[in-house]
Each structure stands twice: as C-alpha cells, then as structure tokens.
Scaffold this motif. Structure first.
Motif, PDB file in Angstrom:
ATOM      1  N   LYS A   1     -14.139  27.928  68.901  1.00 37.82           N
ATOM      2  CA  LYS A   1     -14.821  28.700  69.936  1.00 37.82           C
ATOM      3  C   LYS A   1     -15.515  27.734  70.889  1.00 37.82           C
ATOM      4  CE  LYS A   1     -18.206  32.138  70.859  1.00 37.82           C
ATOM      5  NZ  LYS A   1     -18.356  33.533  70.759  1.00 37.82           N
ATOM      6  N   VAL A   2     -15.153  27.814  72.148  1.00 35.33           N
ATOM      7  CA  VAL A   2     -15.714  26.943  73.176  1.00 35.33           C
ATOM      8  C   VAL A   2     -16.352  27.823  74.238  1.00 35.33           C
ATOM      9  CG1 VAL A   2     -15.218  25.185  74.903  1.00 35.33           C
ATOM     10  CG2 VAL A   2     -13.961  25.192  72.742  1.00 35.33           C
ATOM     11  N   ALA A   3     -17.582  27.529  74.584  1.00 38.57           N
ATOM     12  CA  ALA A   3     -18.282  28.291  75.616  1.00 38.57           C
ATOM     13  C   ALA A   3     -17.903  27.763  77.000  1.00 38.57           C
ATOM     14  CB  ALA A   3     -19.784  28.176  75.411  1.00 38.57           C
ATOM     15  N   HIS A   4     -18.041  28.633  77.982  1.00 39.51           N
ATOM     16  CA  HIS A   4     -17.757  28.203  79.354  1.00 39.51           C
ATOM     17  C   HIS A   4     -18.871  27.282  79.856  1.00 39.51           C
ATOM     18  CE1 HIS A   4     -20.366  31.716  80.102  1.00 39.51           C
ATOM     19  NE2 HIS A   4     -20.746  31.042  81.162  1.00 39.51           N
ATOM     20  N   THR A   5     -18.584  26.556  80.909  1.00 36.11           N
ATOM     21  CA  THR A   5     -19.591  25.705  81.549  1.00 36.11           C
ATOM     22  C   THR A   5     -20.709  26.601  82.053  1.00 36.11           C
ATOM     23  OG1 THR A   5     -17.858  24.180  82.258  1.00 36.11           O
ATOM     24  CG2 THR A   5     -19.993  24.002  83.366  1.00 36.11           C
ATOM     25  N   PRO A   6     -21.960  26.289  81.722  1.00 36.20           N
ATOM     26  CA  PRO A   6     -23.062  27.149  82.171  1.00 36.20           C
ATOM     27  C   PRO A   6     -23.144  27.226  83.697  1.00 36.20           C
ATOM     28  CG  PRO A   6     -23.844  25.461  80.635  1.00 36.20           C
ATOM     29  CD  PRO A   6     -22.423  25.137  80.963  1.00 36.20           C
ATOM     30  N   GLY A   7     -23.596  28.359  84.196  1.00 35.49           N
ATOM     31  CA  GLY A   7     -23.821  28.530  85.628  1.00 35.49           C
ATOM     32  C   GLY A   7     -25.175  27.981  86.004  1.00 35.49           C
ATOM     33  N   PRO A   8     -25.484  27.925  87.258  1.00 35.90           N
ATOM     34  CA  PRO A   8     -24.658  28.442  88.340  1.00 35.90           C
ATOM     35  C   PRO A   8     -23.504  27.504  88.662  1.00 35.90           C
ATOM     36  CG  PRO A   8     -26.653  27.469  89.242  1.00 35.90           C
ATOM     37  CD  PRO A   8     -26.772  27.412  87.742  1.00 35.90           C
ATOM     38  N   TRP A   9     -22.465  28.076  89.255  1.00 41.66           N
ATOM     39  CA  TRP A   9     -21.320  27.311  89.717  1.00 41.66           C
ATOM     40  C   TRP A   9     -21.381  27.226  91.235  1.00 41.66           C
ATOM     41  CZ3 TRP A   9     -16.811  29.889  86.526  1.00 41.66           C
ATOM     42  CH2 TRP A   9     -17.006  29.627  85.176  1.00 41.66           C
TER      43      TRP A   9
END
Length: 87
Positions: free
Chosen positions: A5-13
């Motif tokens: 399980k890999v989390a997405h890059t934290p925002g903000p983008w």
C-alpha cells in the motif's frame, strides 16, 4: 508477491513548467506527472483537475463521514473514494 500500500504524494499540488509537482514543507517539490491533452486548453484543464485531486479526495471523505453521521446513504461517495485509493 504481496501488494504494497503506497499513499499518494501529499497535497497541495502545483503546476510548474507544464508538469505537476507535490509541495511538501521542508522538501523540494516532488515531480508527479506531465499531463497531456488534445491541445493546450485541454492540457491546462487536465492539469487543473489533477492539481485539485488531493483536495477533492479530502472533501469526499469529509462528505462521506457527514452523510454517515446524518444517517444518509453514502455508498456512491464511498465507491468514488475506493476508486481514488485503488481499492
């Protein structure tokens, strides 16, 4: 082979030089992707939508909790959250 399980890059983008970057305090912006489209206007629209994704996911989670707390059906929004999280 087990699924990790890999989390997405934290925002903000943010959009920088035609690419999407995640901004994390105390770190250099992290490259996420270079969106494409059929022309400049569509590419710009794709970039705006991608940049909004972390905020949209957070809003969907909040809405799902509020619906649940109010006893309302939140199945559709939960399905969207599962899709966004790759479940």
């Amino acid at each position: 082979m087990s699924a990790e399980k890999v989390a997405h890059t934290p925002g903000p983008w943010i959009i920088r030089h035609g690419c999407i970057y995640g901004t994390v305090p105390e770190r250099d912006p992290e490259y996420i992707c270079e969106p494409w489209g059929r022309g400049h206007a569509e590419t710009q629209a794709n970039m705006r939508l991608i940049c909004a994704a972390p905020d949209l996911l957070a809003l969907a989670k909040r809405y799902a909790r509020e619906c649940s707390d109010a006893g309302l059906d939140n199945n559709h929004i939960l399905e969207v959250i599962r899709k966004a999280e790759g479940k």
